[in-house]
Design a protein around this motif. Structure first.
Motif, PDB file in Angstrom:
ATOM      1  N   SER A  43       0.810  -1.211   0.000  1.00  0.00           N
ATOM      2  CA  SER A  43       0.000   0.000   0.000  1.00  0.00           C
ATOM      3  C   SER A  43       0.849   1.269   0.000  1.00  0.00           C
ATOM      4  CB  SER A  43      -0.933   0.005   1.222  1.00  0.00           C
ATOM      5  OG  SER A  43      -0.191   0.101   2.419  1.00  0.00           O
ATOM      6  N   LEU A  44       2.137   1.139   0.324  1.00  0.00           N
ATOM      7  CA  LEU A  44       3.011   2.311   0.387  1.00  0.00           C
ATOM      8  C   LEU A  44       3.606   2.689  -0.966  1.00  0.00           C
ATOM      9  CD1 LEU A  44       5.014   1.735   3.710  1.00  0.00           C
ATOM     10  CD2 LEU A  44       3.231   3.426   3.278  1.00  0.00           C
ATOM     11  N   VAL A  45       3.733   1.729  -1.866  1.00  0.00           N
ATOM     12  CA  VAL A  45       4.357   1.999  -3.168  1.00  0.00           C
ATOM     13  C   VAL A  45       3.554   3.059  -3.926  1.00  0.00           C
ATOM     14  CG1 VAL A  45       5.007   1.021  -5.403  1.00  0.00           C
ATOM     15  CG2 VAL A  45       5.341  -0.306  -3.303  1.00  0.00           C
ATOM     16  N   GLY A  46       4.254   4.093  -4.370  1.00  0.00           N
ATOM     17  CA  GLY A  46       3.627   5.173  -5.105  1.00  0.00           C
ATOM     18  C   GLY A  46       3.134   6.307  -4.231  1.00  0.00           C
ATOM     19  N   ARG A  47       3.202   6.123  -2.910  1.00  0.00           N
ATOM     20  CA  ARG A  47       2.725   7.168  -2.005  1.00  0.00           C
ATOM     21  C   ARG A  47       3.882   8.056  -1.557  1.00  0.00           C
ATOM     22  NH1 ARG A  47      -1.366   4.744   2.389  1.00  0.00           N
ATOM     23  NH2 ARG A  47      -1.713   6.991   2.656  1.00  0.00           N
ATOM     24  N   SER A  48       3.541   9.214  -1.037  1.00  0.00           N
ATOM     25  CA  SER A  48       4.534  10.170  -0.558  1.00  0.00           C
ATOM     26  C   SER A  48       4.710  10.007   0.947  1.00  0.00           C
ATOM     27  CB  SER A  48       4.100  11.598  -0.879  1.00  0.00           C
ATOM     28  OG  SER A  48       5.016  12.537  -0.351  1.00  0.00           O
ATOM     29  N   VAL A  49       5.960  10.035   1.402  1.00  0.00           N
ATOM     30  CA  VAL A  49       6.255   9.960   2.832  1.00  0.00           C
ATOM     31  C   VAL A  49       7.175  11.118   3.205  1.00  0.00           C
ATOM     32  CG1 VAL A  49       5.968   7.449   2.968  1.00  0.00           C
ATOM     33  CG2 VAL A  49       8.229   8.412   2.441  1.00  0.00           C
ATOM     34  N   ILE A  50       7.160  11.511   4.465  1.00  0.00           N
ATOM     35  CA  ILE A  50       8.037  12.562   4.973  1.00  0.00           C
ATOM     36  C   ILE A  50       9.144  11.903   5.789  1.00  0.00           C
ATOM     37  CG2 ILE A  50       8.205  14.683   6.316  1.00  0.00           C
ATOM     38  CD1 ILE A  50       6.414  14.934   3.885  1.00  0.00           C
TER      39      ILE A  50
ATOM     40  N   LEU B 103      11.644  16.214   4.560  1.00  0.00           N
ATOM     41  CA  LEU B 103      11.250  16.436   3.167  1.00  0.00           C
ATOM     42  C   LEU B 103      10.407  15.277   2.632  1.00  0.00           C
ATOM     43  CD1 LEU B 103      14.735  17.643   1.852  1.00  0.00           C
ATOM     44  CD2 LEU B 103      12.872  19.058   2.748  1.00  0.00           C
ATOM     45  N   PRO B 104       9.507  15.563   1.702  1.00  0.00           N
ATOM     46  CA  PRO B 104       8.685  14.502   1.109  1.00  0.00           C
ATOM     47  C   PRO B 104       9.463  13.717   0.047  1.00  0.00           C
ATOM     48  CG  PRO B 104       8.103  16.606   0.137  1.00  0.00           C
ATOM     49  CD  PRO B 104       9.099  16.912   1.219  1.00  0.00           C
ATOM     50  N   ALA B 105       9.100  12.452  -0.099  1.00  0.00           N
ATOM     51  CA  ALA B 105       9.697  11.601  -1.134  1.00  0.00           C
ATOM     52  C   ALA B 105       8.685  10.535  -1.513  1.00  0.00           C
ATOM     53  CB  ALA B 105      10.992  10.966  -0.633  1.00  0.00           C
TER      54      ALA B 105
ATOM     55  N   GLN C  38       8.353   9.916   9.090  1.00  0.00           N
ATOM     56  CA  GLN C  38       7.636  10.790  10.018  1.00  0.00           C
ATOM     57  C   GLN C  38       6.132  10.823   9.715  1.00  0.00           C
ATOM     58  OE1 GLN C  38       9.276  12.484  12.531  1.00  0.00           O
ATOM     59  NE2 GLN C  38      11.184  11.496  11.928  1.00  0.00           N
ATOM     60  N   THR C  39       5.812  10.910   8.423  1.00  0.00           N
ATOM     61  CA  THR C  39       4.413  11.023   8.008  1.00  0.00           C
ATOM     62  C   THR C  39       4.224  10.283   6.694  1.00  0.00           C
ATOM     63  OG1 THR C  39       4.324  13.224   9.001  1.00  0.00           O
ATOM     64  CG2 THR C  39       2.531  12.629   7.514  1.00  0.00           C
ATOM     65  N   ILE C  40       3.060   9.664   6.512  1.00  0.00           N
ATOM     66  CA  ILE C  40       2.703   9.013   5.250  1.00  0.00           C
ATOM     67  C   ILE C  40       1.586   9.816   4.615  1.00  0.00           C
ATOM     68  CG2 ILE C  40       1.815   6.929   4.168  1.00  0.00           C
ATOM     69  CD1 ILE C  40       3.016   5.318   6.433  1.00  0.00           C
ATOM     70  N   GLY C  41       1.827  10.279   3.398  1.00  0.00           N
ATOM     71  CA  GLY C  41       0.841  11.086   2.709  1.00  0.00           C
ATOM     72  C   GLY C  41       0.127  10.307   1.630  1.00  0.00           C
ATOM     73  N   ILE C  42      -0.398  11.059   0.649  1.00  0.00           N
ATOM     74  CA  ILE C  42      -1.157  10.439  -0.451  1.00  0.00           C
ATOM     75  C   ILE C  42      -0.196   9.876  -1.486  1.00  0.00           C
ATOM     76  CG2 ILE C  42      -2.841  10.887  -2.263  1.00  0.00           C
ATOM     77  CD1 ILE C  42      -3.985  13.109  -0.557  1.00  0.00           C
TER      78      ILE C  42
END
Length: 231
Positions: free
Chosen positions: A98-105, A195-197, A227-231
């Motif tokens: 579920s994390l592949v393709g999502r943005s994380v901090i 930073l987001p990646a 730190q954070t999991i985004g969209i």
């Protein structure tokens, strides 16, 4: 009470346990391990061959039965732990997909930036500061833009880069380095940036190791560093 050696050896051999003089049957597990079946056979044989004139005390049989119960409990516990480990592995795999393709901090100073839209980041401010700045450099080390943070309280301070250079021109998309600094007692102090990646793939840990996220433009980062999991 005594058991004839030949009788004891027969029980051991039938259970796959080595008597020390003959080679045991080939098994996938340790051939010298006394399993619950062999233990029970030895207990029954002991009861059958005890001296009727000097029988074994009941307390001794109770102690042996208690050992047998403990062995059963340990075996059941091992099975339960193995099942839990398997369930955790399946859960980890589902989480990773579920994390592949999502943005994380993550805590890092580099990021892949699409300069056609605003880039949001954070600076970890260790204590209240009167001024601070974020210096943005391209992959060749050239300063592209400097963002003024102003006075900040201890905590995470947000900053936004509109993707333009100091001349107001849209910078090319690509990898950029973000360096946050402030001045404490007349000395320049560097602060961490968040930073987001984008997650491109996931590497599962072996032998209980941590799951690693492969981030675009950054490389591998442990999932505990997120730190954070985004969209």
């Amino acid at each position: 009470m005594a058991i004839d050696n030949s009788t004891l050896n027969d029980v051991l051999k039938s259970s796959g346990v080595s008597d020390g003089t003959s080679k045991p049957k080939t098994q996938t597990t340790d051939s010298n391990a006394l399993g619950k079946d062999a233990f029970l056979q030895l207990l029954v044989t002991q009861m059958q061959h005890q001296n009727p004139l000097d029988p074994q005390e009941n307390g001794e049989f109770v102690a042996q039965l208690a050992q047998f119960s403990s062995l059963e409990g340990i075996t059941a516990l091992n099975d339960t732990v193995t099942a839990i480990a398997g369930a955790m592995g399946s859960s980890q795999a589902l989480q990773a997909s579920s994390l592949v393709g999502r943005s994380v901090i993550v805590q890092n100073d580099k990021a892949m930036v699409d300069t056609t839209k605003s880039f949001n980041g954070q600076v970890v401010v260790p204590q209240s500061i009167s001024e601070g700045k974020v210096t943005i450099k391209d992959k060749d080390g050239n300063v592209v833009r400097t963002i003024d943070l102003g006075a900040q309280k201890a905590g995470n301070a947000d900053f936004i880069w509109d993707g333009k250079n100091a001349k107001g021109e849209v910078a090319p998309a690509g990898e950029y380095t973000f360096t946050a600094t402030t001045t404490v007692e007349g000395k320049s102090v560097e602060m961490y940036t968040l930073l987001p990646a984008t997650v491109t793939s996931v590497t599962f840990g072996t032998n209980g190791g941590e799951m690693m996220l492969n981030l675009a433009g950054i490389g591998k980062v442990g999932i505990s560093k997120v730190q954070t999991i985004g969209i």
